[in-house]
Each structure stands twice: as C-alpha cells, then as structure tokens.
Enzyme design. Sequence first.
Site, PDB file in Angstrom:
ATOM      1  N   HIS A 151      22.784 111.013  56.794  1.00  0.00           N
ATOM      2  CA  HIS A 151      24.018 111.718  56.462  1.00  0.00           C
ATOM      3  C   HIS A 151      25.206 111.070  57.132  1.00  0.00           C
ATOM      4  O   HIS A 151      26.282 111.650  57.226  1.00  0.00           O
ATOM      5  CB  HIS A 151      23.948 113.179  56.880  1.00  0.00           C
ATOM      6  CG  HIS A 151      22.717 113.866  56.416  1.00  0.00           C
ATOM      7  ND1 HIS A 151      21.586 113.917  57.189  1.00  0.00           N
ATOM      8  CD2 HIS A 151      22.431 114.488  55.260  1.00  0.00           C
ATOM      9  CE1 HIS A 151      20.646 114.570  56.514  1.00  0.00           C
ATOM     10  NE2 HIS A 151      21.120 114.915  55.342  1.00  0.00           N
ATOM     11  N   GLY A 180      18.726 119.312  51.556  1.00  0.00           N
ATOM     12  CA  GLY A 180      19.917 119.026  50.772  1.00  0.00           C
ATOM     13  C   GLY A 180      19.615 118.015  49.687  1.00  0.00           C
ATOM     14  O   GLY A 180      18.665 117.238  49.797  1.00  0.00           O
ATOM     15  N   SER A 181      20.407 118.021  48.633  1.00  0.00           N
ATOM     16  CA  SER A 181      20.223 116.993  47.620  1.00  0.00           C
ATOM     17  C   SER A 181      21.058 115.764  48.018  1.00  0.00           C
ATOM     18  O   SER A 181      21.729 115.753  49.042  1.00  0.00           O
ATOM     19  CB  SER A 181      20.569 117.505  46.227  1.00  0.00           C
ATOM     20  OG  SER A 181      21.806 118.146  46.226  1.00  0.00           O
ATOM     21  N   GLY A 182      20.959 114.727  47.221  1.00  0.00           N
ATOM     22  CA  GLY A 182      21.632 113.473  47.560  1.00  0.00           C
ATOM     23  C   GLY A 182      20.695 112.481  48.225  1.00  0.00           C
ATOM     24  O   GLY A 182      21.138 111.415  48.655  1.00  0.00           O
ATOM     25  N   HIS A 183      19.422 112.826  48.315  1.00  0.00           N
ATOM     26  CA  HIS A 183      18.448 111.916  48.917  1.00  0.00           C
ATOM     27  C   HIS A 183      17.370 111.508  47.919  1.00  0.00           C
ATOM     28  O   HIS A 183      16.298 111.062  48.299  1.00  0.00           O
ATOM     29  CB  HIS A 183      17.805 112.575  50.133  1.00  0.00           C
ATOM     30  CG  HIS A 183      18.793 113.105  51.111  1.00  0.00           C
ATOM     31  ND1 HIS A 183      19.722 112.292  51.713  1.00  0.00           N
ATOM     32  CD2 HIS A 183      19.043 114.358  51.554  1.00  0.00           C
ATOM     33  CE1 HIS A 183      20.485 113.025  52.503  1.00  0.00           C
ATOM     34  NE2 HIS A 183      20.102 114.274  52.423  1.00  0.00           N
ATOM     35  N   ASP A 229      18.852 123.560  57.847  1.00  0.00           N
ATOM     36  CA  ASP A 229      17.593 123.762  57.136  1.00  0.00           C
ATOM     37  C   ASP A 229      16.713 124.767  57.867  1.00  0.00           C
ATOM     38  O   ASP A 229      16.104 125.639  57.247  1.00  0.00           O
ATOM     39  CB  ASP A 229      16.861 122.420  56.988  1.00  0.00           C
ATOM     40  CG  ASP A 229      17.608 121.459  56.092  1.00  0.00           C
ATOM     41  OD1 ASP A 229      17.242 121.337  54.919  1.00  0.00           O
ATOM     42  OD2 ASP A 229      18.598 120.858  56.562  1.00  0.00           O
TER      43      ASP A 229
END
Lengths: 331, 331, 219, 219
Positions: free
Chosen positions: A218, A55-58, A111
């Site tokens: 998260h 996921g993005s945001g990391h 994932d």
Amino acid sequence: MRRLINDPYNIVEEMLEGFCKAHNKHVKLLENDGRVVVSKKAPVKDKVGIIIGGGSGHEPLFLGYVGEGFADAAVIGNINTSPSPEPCYNAVKAVDAGKGCLYMYGNYAGDVMNFDMGAEMAAAEGIRVETVLVTDDVYSSTEIKNRRGVAGDFYVFKVAAAKAALGYDLDAVKSAAEKANANTRSMGVAMSSSTLPITGKTIFELEDGDMEVGMGIHGEPGVRRTKIEPADKVVDEILGYILPDLPFNEGDEVSVLVNGLGATPLMDLHVAYRRVAQVLEEKKIKIYNSFVGNYATSMDMAGMSITLMKLDDELKELLDYPCDAPYCVIK
Amino acid sequence: MRRLINDPYNIVEEMLEGFCKAHNKHVKLLENDGRVVVSKKAPVKDKVGIIIGGGSGHEPLFLGYVGEGFADAAVIGNINTSPSPEPCYNAVKAVDAGKGCLYMYGNYAGDVMNFDMGAEMAAAEGIRVETVLVTDDVYSSTEIKNRRGVAGDFYVFKVAAAKAALGYDLDAVKSAAEKANANTRSMGVAMSSSTLPITGKTIFELEDGDMEVGMGIHGEPGVRRTKIEPADKVVDEILGYILPDLPFNEGDEVSVLVNGLGATPLMDLHVAYRRVAQVLEEKKIKIYNSFVGNYATSMDMAGMSITLMKLDDELKELLDYPCDAPYCVIK
Amino acid sequence: MYEDFILDKAYFIKVIKDLAEMIEENRDYLTGLDSEIGDGDHGTNLSIGFREVMKNLGQWENENLTVIFKKVGMALLGKVGGASGPLYGSMFMKLGEPAHGKERVNFKEFYEMFKSGIEAVENRGKAVVGDKTMVDALRPGLNAFTEAIESGEKPEKAFGTFLERAKEGSQSTIPLIARKGRAMRLGERAIGHMDPGSASSCMILEVFYRNLLNYKKNY
Amino acid sequence: MYEDFILDKAYFIKVIKDLAEMIEENRDYLTGLDSEIGDGDHGTNLSIGFREVMKNLGQWENENLTVIFKKVGMALLGKVGGASGPLYGSMFMKLGEPAHGKERVNFKEFYEMFKSGIEAVENRGKAVVGDKTMVDALRPGLNAFTEAIESGEKPEKAFGTFLERAKEGSQSTIPLIARKGRAMRLGERAIGHMDPGSASSCMILEVFYRNLLNYKKNY
Ligand SMILES: Nc1ncnc2c1ncn2[C@@H]1O[C@H](COP(=O)(O)OP(=O)(O)O)[C@@H](O)[C@H]1O
Ligand SMILES: Nc1ncnc2c1ncn2[C@@H]1O[C@H](COP(=O)(O)OP(=O)(O)O)[C@@H](O)[C@H]1O
Ligand SMILES: [Mg+2]
Ligand SMILES: [Mg+2]
Ligand SMILES: [Mg+2]
Ligand SMILES: [Mg+2]
C-alpha cells in the site's frame, strides 16, 4: 492517470461483475452480498470453510484464488481498504458446512477490526470462526506479530485450503495455516506508486528512476529510497533481509515466489528470479518449486517482492495439492 | 525508467536463464542454442512439432506457452525483434518427430524473413516446415493478409497445438491454425508506451492521460489519440471495429480474451470484460469461455486489447484440450 | 440552562448533510494526509461512506434520532471498511443512543451523545491518547467538553472548547510516533505528520459547531 | 587506374571497427528515427549486432576478406534478428564474395563488393526504390557509383558520388508512404519521416568513405 475505468466510485462493483461473469465456471457473487465472491462448489460437504479477503486493488489476490481446492470465498473491500463486517459474516453463512470456517488475511488493523466483528456475528449464531493473520513481510516490524501480510498470503492460503480440502477439522486447518505463515518470509521493492481511481492520483510520489526497498504493497515506507539499482543487487539486498530472518539454512528446501506488483514485466521478474536461484544455489538451499508472476499486486505499481516458504513433507504435499481457481490451476 | 534489470544487453539471456530455471518442470533451453525454449516432452513421438516465436518483450507470449499440449518450442528474438534464422532452424531440429513442423508467429516483415530462412535451412535437410501467420489485429490493415498478429496468437497457437497433440498430420494442423486465425479478431488501446531497456526510454511518447485506440503492441499508431475515455466507451469503440469485421453475428458463439498489455491492473481488465459481456449479450452473441489477464504484453505498456474467436465444435474441442504450460494450464 | 437548549431533528439532518459536503470538499486533503503516513485513502473512504449516507438519508428522515444515527453508523460501517469504517461507524451508531428514541435532545443529552460516540471509538480501536490516532483529538476534546459542562459554561462556549481542544489534540499528533493503525510500522518516519483520522475528527466536530452557532438564527 | 588502387585488410578491419563505433554513437539517433515510424529499435538492433562483431573480430583478423565479411554478416544475421538482421546480414555476407578469398582488393573489386552486397539486400527484402526502405538509399547510390566507374572517375570521387546519391535517396524517403517494413501499416502517417534503414545505410557508406579518404595518408 493511465487507467481504464468508468465511475471510480463503482469500480469495485464493476470489477466484481466482470470477474464473476468471466470466471463463471469457478465463482459467483453471493446473492445477498455483492462483496462476497464464492466458489460454485461451496459449501463443500464436511469441509472447513476457507475464507480469505481484504481490500481490493491486489488482484488476483483474493478473488482469483477462490475455487476447488482453494478458498471457498473471498470478501472484497474497497481499494486498499478492508471489507466491512457484514460481508465477512455473510461469507461464513454461505460457505460453512458445519465444520466451522477459517478467516485468513494480511495483518492490517482495519482488516482485524472488521473481520473480528464478522466472526463475532457468526459466533452469535453458533458458528465457529478461527483466524490466521498473515505476517510475512520481514521489514515491516521486528516483532513477527506486528508484521503485515503481503504475497506470502498466497502460500498460507494455498496450504490451509489444501488441508481443508483433505477433510481435516478446523484446528488442524488452522495449524497448517499457522505453520505455513511461520515458515514464510517476504520483502519487496517499489519503483512507482499505484493510482487511486477516485483521486486519479498516485498514493505517494516516487520519482521516475527511484526505488524504495522494503516498501509495502500500500506504499508503506521501506528501508531507503535510492536510484534504481541493478536487479541482482536489489535481489541480494532483499535476500539479505529474508534469509537470516527465519532463518533459511543450508540444506533447507523452499518454494520461491517472485511476485510482480502490477506494472513490472514478466521479463524483469525472471531476471530477478534468476538471481534468487543463483543465491539459493550458492547457499545450498534447495528450490522445490517456483512461482513467478503477478500474485499479489498493487494495481499499476511497478515493483517486485520475493517470498520464500520453507518446506517439509506436509507443506510440500499441501502446496502440490490440486486446485482449480481462476488465477491458480495446479494439476 | 521503472524497470528492474541488469546490463540491458544481457536482458534476454538473463530472462531465459531465469525462465528455464523457474519452470524447469516444463521447459529447458536448447543445449546448442540459447534462444530456443523447448518443452521437456519434446520431441513427442508421432506428433507434428509446434514452433512459435517472435521478439521478446511480450511475455508470457511466446515462451510461456511451451509445454505439454501446447507448443513444443518457442524461438526468442531480442526485444521487439524477430529471432534470427539459426534458432528458428535449431528449433525444428529439436522438436521434429518425423511428421514435420508448423511455425506460427505474428505477421511482421522481420519475422517472416527470419523464419523463412529457418524453414529453408530445414527444407535443405528434408524436414517439412509449414507456416501460419497470425493476422488478428483488425485495425492494422484493410487487407487481412497484411494485418499484424497480436493477442490472437494465443488462440491460434492453442488450437493448432491441440490439433497436433491429437495426432493429426501437418496439413490438418496447419488448416486448424488457419481456421483459428480466420475466425479471430483483435484490437487494442494503449495508455502508455513501453520502456526499452537499452535506451532506457519509452518507444514513443504518450502523455499521461492520453490514449490511442488501435495501437499495436510495438507502439504502431492507431485510430486516433485522445484523452482517456471511460472504459465502457473504449470497449464499445473497439467492438465497433471487431464485430462487423468478421462479422460476428447474432447466434454466434465466441471465446473472449481481454488482454492486458503489461501495466494495466486486472481490476481494469475485468471492468472492461464486464462491458464486453454486456455488449455481446445485447447482440445475442454467446460467450463460450473467457480469458482475462496478461496474455500478450508489451512489457510495461499500459493498455488492453480485446480478442474474439468465433467457435464451432472443432474449435471448442481444441480450445478445451488440456495443456500444461508455464503460463497456461487447462485441465 | 442545558435543559432549555433544545436541538431538533432539523439541526441533526442539516449536520449530516453538511458532513457529507464537508467530506467531499476535504476528500483530497485527508487523502493527502493519509498518503504521508498511511495508504492514501482516508478521504476516499469517508467519501464512499457519506455518499452512501446521502443516498439513503431521505428515507430515514422520518425516524427518531437514535434510529437515524444508527443508520448513519451502519452505512459507514457497511460501506467504508478499513480502520475508519468500524471506528466512525461505531461512533455514529452510538451517538444516537442518548437520544433514547426521541426526535430532539437537550444540550445535556447532546453532550451525552458525544460521550457515548467517542467511548465507542475507544472500545472498538483500543487506542489511547498518544497513539497518534483520532483518539488524540476526540478524548482530550471530550474531557474539556465534560469540564465545561460541569462548570456550567454556555452551550456554544462549551462546544467551542470541545472543538478547540480536539484541534490541539490533532496538532499534538504531529511529533508522535504511531502506536496504532498503519502508521505504526513507520517508526520515526511518522514524525512530522498529522494523523489523518484526528484531522477528520476535528472537521466533523467543526460541522456540529458551525451549525450550533447558526442554530438560533435559523430555527 | 582502378587496378592500381589497392585496399588491404587493414583498411577493412579499420572500417569494421569504425562501423561498430559509429553505430554506438548513432544508436539513439537511429532508434529515435525508428520510434517515429517503426518500433524504436533500429539503432539498438545494430548495436547488438556490431557488439557481437567486435567481440569476435580479433579471432577473424587472420582470415581473408571473403571469410571476414561472411563472419561479420553471419554475426549480424545471428544476433540482430528483425528486418535489419537478415538484410544487413545478407549484405555483409555477400560483400566479401568479390574478394575471392584474397586479403586485398583493387578498386574495381571494391566496387563489385558493394554491387554484390546491395543486390543481396534487394533479393532478401524484395523492396524497390520508392518503398521507403534502405533500398531507396542503396540502389540509387550504387547506380551512381556504377556510372562513375564506367566514366572513369577517380576512386575517391566515384565513392563520393555513391555516398552523395545515397544520402539524397535517404532524404527522398521523407515524403513517402511506406510499402515495405513496419511503416507500411502507417499509411499517410509515415509521411514526413525519414526511413531509419536508409539513414543507417548512408552512415555505413560514410564510414567506408571516410577511411578511403584517409587511406593514402595512413598506409
Ligand atoms: N486502533 C485505532 N483506534 C483509533 N483510531 C485508529 C485506529 N487505527 C486507525 N485509526 C485511525 O484511522 C485513521 C485511518 O483511517 P483510514 O485511512 O480510513 O483507514 P485505513 O488505515 O484502513 O486505510 C488513522 O489516521 C487513525 O486516526
Ligand atoms: N523488405 C525490406 N527491404 C529492405 N529494407 C527493409 C525491408 N523491410 C524493412 N527494411 C528496412 O529495415 C529498417 C528497420 O530495421 P529494424 O528497425 O532494425 O527492424 P524491425 O523493423 O524488425 O524493427 C527499415 O527502416 C527499412 O529501411
Ligand atoms: Mg485503507
Ligand atoms: Mg524491431
Ligand atoms: Mg488509510
Ligand atoms: Mg525497428
């Protein structure tokens, strides 16, 4: 919300456009798939393809580690959400040089489902894709195979990428990644949630002045929620989980990563690093090298994680192997 | 307060201890002055000494830029507060190699007073110290000499350090710094204040959802306070001040720095970078290279600044000159 | 009776549009549920997926039901990611298979559609009832639907039972510890919270049901 | 009269200790003033400085007044930084010079001390009255003190005038636009706020004054 964005439904695409423009010496967006960031050098002749993602945001995790000597491609999902199978497959098509590819990502159910489907699609075309799941977060489960992956991603990816860059075959690269993962342990503390652009709200509530030790990137719950404690005490508590887990013993040599979750100043990370170094010194665990900064974040989350990787000569060599990615240059 | 600290009165010392331990391949603390971070290579034979500094709380600025090919020393003040004269002087004693030294720092009254006293002390011993003040923040004053220095520090320091590394004398190094400063313009936007460890409070109030365009990195007031606007609009407004100021014209070539103030995710910085690139493309201003990340922060402040440096062949060469500092590696 | 109860393409198109609307309305509610025991994005994920569906639905309307649902499923699979992307993606992709390329189905085939879709979720996610996932709603619901069909219940009644049992199943996730998905790592702390996927599953079934009740009136 | 009014080391040591205490008490207030038109650290800066003074004061107590104040000033200069570090650092360093290495001063010398200290602030910062700095308090205060001395006012009365006029000077900074320091870049937005350095200057003088009033009683 204290974020600088446009339409939140376009945020990942806009980030990727900006990223590939800003770092156009290193990377480009795949022509047929806007969710795959590939190294300008890929595919590299006779090299196992290194594919990371999630996921993005990391950020800078995953896409910041695409470049020479590091990953060949990163597959980018929506915020906190695994990418879908198609880009996982397209990444393989883009970087495979005939020696197969290695998928590496944090161990999250979503994932696994999506990357596995990508691998099946590649297998159907005769391309071998192996997978190593990163499982460094000690507090997330007693069983190692159920643990989630956090900042330890950085070490596992780096080591495997170096092994691939040295020309080894897929089996060797995979076992280097597994070895790195087996020797890596992390745990973190959160002092705020992060803001989801679409809802404009934080993922969860964490009152100003409170912290949660062991929380996932998260916002997965941790050990306990309490008033923010002195940095040294927090470090001691985290190391109290990490050190006996592997275990790290007197005489061991380690690499240390003190990772910021996004909104925690480098100042605080270095205060924490200082304590990590003190404790390791007391325990006669030798620090080989260190990384302090935002390596695997959760957007604007305040918090920190500590990762240790126990080293042997091979891991040292692979960790030191030169790389040139937008957010990791090693000479 | 969402910070990870111990006794706030020790925070700078603890940070410096952690920093010099974590980055002990690059830097060390001066033995006789705990507020001076020096490069392990300093003094470099036949090289002008490059000394940068200012208040702490802007990390990786200043200390992150000490290393080979970059600064020889950084002088570190309390949070948001200039260092005192003694360490400014001690830095000169530590890095001078007989060719004199250049002080570079942002143009703040406190810094000028303290560094000037340091220079006087050095002059009394026959060491020549010149000064270049960085004045890149376009909104801070109509008169350039009264403007404050923000993220443009990075460019000015980098250019002058490269000039020094190439062996030029103090006059040449100083004029390279002046040239970089003359061609550099910045402006920022803040979406939160930063937290001062000693008081445990933010410097100023900025309601969640509000922003202030033109605000300085210590919270100095800007153009206007308003609801947070879309990233593109904010970028357009900032460029509307920056571009005509130098001015940057069609056909110019620039380096772009989209700088995070501490708590703004790389995601948002890249969304903003994307718009900067679009606007410059429209205006036919060519981007030579780009930097996106936390280069000059204000601890946990949410916000972003944009810096452009207009380039010629000399500035390009100096910008590209290799360096190896904890927070800036250029191959 | 079931052979005479025909659901045409208009019904399904309407359902798809209503699904997209329902998801927008419940986006923040579902995201809120996911904040408690997941990562706070379930509603957002589905919103991203159904917006993609709506962007393209116009182009698909001339296709048969098998193709339409395949495209819906692929849009979800391709745009959502995470856990619910492959799960709902697979469900919708398989939903249209029992229509065998036709533009309308009878109620028996309609039942087969859900059987096919829900089995796809189970195959993909390997969850069983009691794991605190959407399967806790879908499987008991489907079982009740099967029984109702076998005992010859009226279509609306049969689907009503499906929905009702699914809702009970969703409620039943509240006291559970999770054995699949993100909540798995929460242990005891998952207790007291409804699984967000089970909630969205019920909402999805409800849209089919509501349109079923209105169906006779409109067409 | 002034020659007979002797202030001994105990007075000055007490003043220094009280200054440190006063700064702690007013740290957040001064910082608050500096938040309005500066960078929100004036109280913090002085607190850092006076904590350093207190850490070492014990070792200095055997020195003469000239040395003691030099050490105080150097501690401030060395630990504070910023604008107030060199300014107050210079002030305290110069404060002791008129004591000429003695352990006690008469009131005339006491007056000379402030003259010397305040001139040092002006030399260091180059600010004049009206620039919205601490000079707006110190200079008019000192001028009034000078006049009072010249017209032979009683010591307590003379210092009272000094403090009173300094306070008026501090108040007078409120409507001003700043021409020195960080507030300089605020233009009109500095109007309506008191300069924090002028406030701390008054507080410092007040500590000297309070101890002066108590002096006869105690010693
Ligand atoms: N293995 C699985 N089988 C069935 N459903 C699952 C499985 N794993 C997760 N889920 C469902 O997915 C939901 C979460 O979806 P979502 O939040 O969109 O994805 P993510 O967990 O990747 O953020 C859970 O509430 C649960 O109902
Ligand atoms: N040039 C100057 N001359 C006299 N006083 C000054 C000058 N510049 C600043 N000051 C004083 O310093 C005060 C601010 O001190 P402080 O906040 O500690 O330092 P900084 O401005 O570096 O943060 C101002 O309120 C003002 O009274
Ligand atoms: Mg998710
Ligand atoms: Mg200051
Ligand atoms: Mg979720
Ligand atoms: Mg100040």
